[in-house]
Design an enzyme around this catalytic site. Sequence first.
Site, PDB file in Angstrom:
ATOM      1  N   GLU A 364       0.840  -1.229   0.000  1.00 58.63           N
ATOM      2  CA  GLU A 364       0.000   0.000   0.000  1.00 58.63           C
ATOM      3  C   GLU A 364       0.863   1.262   0.000  1.00 58.63           C
ATOM      4  OE1 GLU A 364      -3.637  -0.076   2.126  1.00 58.63           O
ATOM      5  OE2 GLU A 364      -3.914  -2.221   1.771  1.00 58.63           O
TER       6      GLU A 364
HETATM    7  C1  LIG Z   1       2.701  -9.365  -0.265  1.00 58.84           C
HETATM    8  C2  LIG Z   1       2.285  -8.244  -1.165  1.00 58.84           C
HETATM    9  C3  LIG Z   1       0.943  -7.974  -1.363  1.00 58.84           C
HETATM   10  C4  LIG Z   1       0.545  -6.940  -2.218  1.00 58.84           C
HETATM   11  N1  LIG Z   1      -0.787  -6.744  -2.458  1.00 58.84           N
HETATM   12  C5  LIG Z   1      -1.164  -5.853  -3.413  1.00 58.84           C
HETATM   13  C6  LIG Z   1      -2.540  -5.745  -3.807  1.00 58.84           C
HETATM   14  O1  LIG Z   1      -3.427  -6.417  -3.258  1.00 58.84           O
HETATM   15  N2  LIG Z   1      -2.850  -4.904  -4.823  1.00 58.84           N
HETATM   16  C7  LIG Z   1      -1.917  -4.144  -5.466  1.00 58.84           C
HETATM   17  O2  LIG Z   1      -2.270  -3.405  -6.378  1.00 58.84           O
HETATM   18  N3  LIG Z   1      -0.594  -4.213  -5.106  1.00 58.84           N
HETATM   19  C8  LIG Z   1      -0.206  -5.053  -4.106  1.00 58.84           C
HETATM   20  N4  LIG Z   1       1.131  -5.161  -3.754  1.00 58.84           N
HETATM   21  C9  LIG Z   1       2.115  -4.352  -4.469  1.00 58.84           C
HETATM   22  C10 LIG Z   1       2.759  -3.277  -3.627  1.00 58.84           C
HETATM   23  O3  LIG Z   1       1.835  -2.242  -3.386  1.00 58.84           O
HETATM   24  C11 LIG Z   1       4.022  -2.800  -4.378  1.00 58.84           C
HETATM   25  O4  LIG Z   1       4.964  -3.855  -4.271  1.00 58.84           O
HETATM   26  C12 LIG Z   1       4.590  -1.506  -3.848  1.00 58.84           C
HETATM   27  O5  LIG Z   1       3.714  -0.433  -4.099  1.00 58.84           O
HETATM   28  C13 LIG Z   1       5.961  -1.189  -4.469  1.00 58.84           C
HETATM   29  O6  LIG Z   1       5.934  -1.312  -5.847  1.00 58.84           O
HETATM   30  P1  LIG Z   1       7.073  -2.183  -6.558  1.00 58.84           P
HETATM   31  O7  LIG Z   1       7.126  -3.495  -5.874  1.00 58.84           O
HETATM   32  O8  LIG Z   1       6.865  -2.164  -8.015  1.00 58.84           O
HETATM   33  O9  LIG Z   1       8.448  -1.437  -6.215  1.00 58.84           O
HETATM   34  P2  LIG Z   1       9.075  -0.169  -6.987  1.00 58.84           P
HETATM   35  O10 LIG Z   1       8.069   0.907  -7.146  1.00 58.84           O
HETATM   36  O11 LIG Z   1       9.767  -0.665  -8.208  1.00 58.84           O
HETATM   37  O12 LIG Z   1      10.151   0.310  -5.939  1.00 58.84           O
HETATM   38  C14 LIG Z   1      11.460  -0.274  -5.797  1.00 58.84           C
HETATM   39  C15 LIG Z   1      12.174   0.515  -4.680  1.00 58.84           C
HETATM   40  O13 LIG Z   1      12.322   1.895  -5.083  1.00 58.84           O
HETATM   41  C16 LIG Z   1      11.754   2.754  -4.116  1.00 58.84           C
HETATM   42  N5  LIG Z   1      11.164   3.917  -4.775  1.00 58.84           N
HETATM   43  C17 LIG Z   1      10.352   3.938  -5.854  1.00 58.84           C
HETATM   44  N6  LIG Z   1       9.985   5.195  -6.151  1.00 58.84           N
HETATM   45  C18 LIG Z   1      10.570   5.990  -5.227  1.00 58.84           C
HETATM   46  C19 LIG Z   1      10.573   7.404  -4.981  1.00 58.84           C
HETATM   47  N7  LIG Z   1       9.884   8.249  -5.748  1.00 58.84           N
HETATM   48  N8  LIG Z   1      11.312   7.877  -3.939  1.00 58.84           N
HETATM   49  C20 LIG Z   1      12.014   7.011  -3.149  1.00 58.84           C
HETATM   50  N9  LIG Z   1      12.031   5.689  -3.325  1.00 58.84           N
HETATM   51  C21 LIG Z   1      11.322   5.186  -4.341  1.00 58.84           C
HETATM   52  C22 LIG Z   1      10.686   1.920  -3.424  1.00 58.84           C
HETATM   53  O14 LIG Z   1      10.367   2.417  -2.144  1.00 58.84           O
HETATM   54  C23 LIG Z   1      11.375   0.553  -3.366  1.00 58.84           C
HETATM   55  O15 LIG Z   1      12.244   0.513  -2.271  1.00 58.84           O
HETATM   56  C24 LIG Z   1       1.531  -6.153  -2.872  1.00 58.84           C
HETATM   57  C25 LIG Z   1       2.891  -6.409  -2.640  1.00 58.84           C
HETATM   58  C26 LIG Z   1       3.271  -7.442  -1.802  1.00 58.84           C
HETATM   59  C27 LIG Z   1       4.747  -7.708  -1.585  1.00 58.84           C
END
Ligand SMILES: Cc1cc2nc3c(=O)[nH]c(=O)nc-3n(C[C@H](O)[C@H](O)[C@H](O)COP(=O)(O)OP(=O)(O)OC[C@H]3O[C@@H](n4cnc5c(N)ncnc54)[C@H](O)[C@@H]3O)c2cc1C
Length: 382
Positions: A364
């Site tokens: 989230e």
């Molecule tokens: C167990 C689990 C359940 C989930 N359930 C859902 C769900 O039900 N529905 C849904 O839609 N999603 C869900 N998610 C997805 C979750 O919301 C995303 O994993 C999360 O928003 C991060 O996106 P990403 O994994 O693509 O990481 P990325 O966005 O690729 O980020 C990679 C890293 O870069 C950092 N980063 C990125 N942008 C910035 C910035 N502007 N400034 C500083 N740091 C930054 C992030 O904090 C992270 O450390 C789930 C994830 C997990 C692991």
Amino acid sequence: MPADTRLLDDESRALVDMVRDFASQEAAPAAAGYEASGEDPIELYRKLAELDLTGVPFPEEYGGAGASYLTYLLVVEELAAAYLALAIGLSVHTLCAFAIHTFGTDAQRKELLAPLARGEMLGAYALSEPEAGSDAGSLATRAERRGDSYVLNGRKVFCTRGADADLLLVMARTGGPGPRGISSFVVSKGSQGLVGERKEDKLGWRSSPTWMLGLTDLVVPESRRLGEEGDGFRIAMASLDSGRLGIAACAVGLAQAALDAAIAFTTEREQFGAPVAHQEGVRFMLADMATQIEAARRLYRHGAALRDAGHPYTLQAAQAKLFATDVAMRVTTDAVQLHGGYGYITEYPVERYMREAKGLQIVEGTNQIQRYVIGRALTEGA
Ligand SMILES: Cc1cc2nc3c(=O)[nH]c(=O)nc-3n(C[C@H](O)[C@H](O)[C@H](O)COP(=O)(O)OP(=O)(O)OC[C@H]3O[C@@H](n4cnc5c(N)ncnc54)[C@H](O)[C@@H]3O)c2cc1C
């Protein structure tokens, strides 16, 4: 020592007591088994429905319990202290139901919200995509208008409950690039073109299914669009504001369980001729853990009180999510430390708590993104 309920009103205290009974007698004893097998605890969701806990914050006319959001969060905290993945499941279900309640028409609420609130159906929320995580406004799933329907094509990742959900809130692009081109739709399980492509294997929350979903020529009637075209990102973000308070409540419950385990262990375990809890170094750690948990609890409850009073709460929800989940990570790590070698083996629950806390810092909106939301609210207004 569970959360202090002395200042709650009689109704909320009775509800918390009832949830505590269910949590301690049925959810907690089953948690380790479900987490080890990865099986979805569907029986426990049925129990939640029987206890009227699947629609706590929604109006009675739509199948809910008509209680405040704060009351709902008290329920989530108690469940999380017993079985985190179950509380997460309820929180995501509520994310989907919230969007329908807040942005749906009366007909959509009757058709879609009521079965969710009664627990006859379970909901999910599909925003994240392979190339659009933190930058969700860049999502690529398309929804092309065809007559009085839309045809969706794309891929969603990390979707909690996902292919197992009865109703799925899906954000897809109906317009141009950026957040304003996004709309949201409610998709039913079993719709042709909706495929669960992969169920993820995870570090924790193993009994909370996480799906990669393929959407191929998936036809969704216009009557399943929430709000107007272009409202989808606003709906997704409003749902997350609400959901982040739920994740904060999950974090507080989890951290409380870890602290309780650490107190029980260190008062029992003797070294140097006395319980290790008699050592100042140990007591100071327990004191810091308890104080941080209580501060996190106050933050999410303040956010909920603002929400219930109709005030903006985006800033407070992000603060609560950030602080509470970081507290959960620290407290669960310290709980492992205070168990010594026993903390590192699966016979004791604290290693699981530590694995579970990590997920809370990511979902989230990662905690970096919470800081982004807080910083923006401070400098540009919420
Ligand atoms: C167990 C689990 C359940 C989930 N359930 C859902 C769900 O039900 N529905 C849904 O839609 N999603 C869900 N998610 C997805 C979750 O919301 C995303 O994993 C999360 O928003 C991060 O996106 P990403 O994994 O693509 O990481 P990325 O966005 O690729 O980020 C990679 C890293 O870069 C950092 N980063 C990125 N942008 C910035 C910035 N502007 N400034 C500083 N740091 C930054 C992030 O904090 C992270 O450390 C789930 C994830 C997990 C692991």
